[in-house]
Design an enzyme around this catalytic site. Sequence first.
Site, PDB file in Angstrom:
ATOM      1  NE  ARG A  44     -20.335  83.467  68.989  1.00 47.63           N
ATOM      2  CZ  ARG A  44     -20.965  84.338  69.757  1.00 47.63           C
ATOM      3  NH1 ARG A  44     -22.231  84.146  70.054  1.00 47.63           N
ATOM      4  NH2 ARG A  44     -20.328  85.400  70.240  1.00 47.63           N
ATOM      5  CG  HIS A  48     -13.317  83.342  92.996  1.00 47.57           C
ATOM      6  ND1 HIS A  48     -12.966  83.027  94.287  1.00 47.57           N
ATOM      7  CD2 HIS A  48     -12.665  82.456  92.200  1.00 47.57           C
ATOM      8  CE1 HIS A  48     -12.132  82.002  94.282  1.00 47.57           C
ATOM      9  NE2 HIS A  48     -11.932  81.636  93.034  1.00 47.57           N
ATOM     10  N   GLY A  99     -10.176  68.247  73.240  1.00 46.57           N
ATOM     11  CA  GLY A  99      -9.042  68.663  74.056  1.00 46.57           C
ATOM     12  C   GLY A  99      -9.041  70.164  74.308  1.00 46.57           C
ATOM     13  CG  ASN A 148      -6.654  61.554  76.815  1.00 55.82           C
ATOM     14  OD1 ASN A 148      -5.615  61.183  77.358  1.00 55.82           O
ATOM     15  ND2 ASN A 148      -6.902  61.343  75.536  1.00 55.82           N
ATOM     16  CB  THR A 158     -20.032  80.947  78.443  1.00 54.02           C
ATOM     17  OG1 THR A 158     -20.679  81.239  77.191  1.00 54.02           O
ATOM     18  CG2 THR A 158     -18.536  81.157  78.297  1.00 54.02           C
ATOM     19  CE  LYS A 159     -24.875  83.293  76.583  1.00 48.56           C
ATOM     20  NZ  LYS A 159     -25.530  84.143  75.561  1.00 48.56           N
TER      21      LYS A 159
END
Length: 218
Positions: A207, A140, A169, A110, A192-193
């Site tokens: 989670r 970074h 979204g 989208n 993040t995982k």
Amino acid sequence: MAEPTEKEKMLRGELFRAFTPDLVAARARCKYACNHFNKTDEVPRRRLVELWRDTLANINSIIDDHTPLPAQLDDPVADEEQFKHEPWIEAPIKVDYGFNVTLGEGVFVNFNCVFIDSCPITVGARTMFGPNVNLFAGTHPLDPALRNGTEGPEMGKPITIGEDCWIGGNVIVLPGVTIGKGVTIGAGSVVTKDVPSFHVAAGNPARIIRKIETAMTE
């Protein structure tokens, strides 16, 4: 043995310098291609596919896939049918390099999605993105002395998203994440995982909320 180029270091996920002439030129090429794609008004499906993945005279495609398109048919409906399995990308879209992006058959992206593809970003077939999804395969160093603004190096890790996923979204996916098959990521999440196949994940950081009951298998 010759020293690896900054692009070679980038593709290997090593520290590299992004503000070298070759990589600046690569991003400029992709930016031009994205701008051209984003400014295209109502056009046939064939034209959108051309702008996404097939080089035309004086026009750069966004991704590095130059597989020949099927021969054009006189019937517009029949011609459009030939592209029903191609990824569908809604403008505007922003991509850093393009040559590190691979979308499977029937993927839907989208509007306002961003691909920072310092390392490969791979999306499996039939996966759907809501608006404003951001995939960040670049990152970074944490040490500001090493980071050193545009003078310092950066790095990346691949992002892999499986088949038949639904990415809501405003989701952000961070470097090195693998999302399994059939996963749903709730809107506004920061992933993040890794997320295993056939699970729902949501939140910041995302989670696991529950397993998805489905007849689909790996």
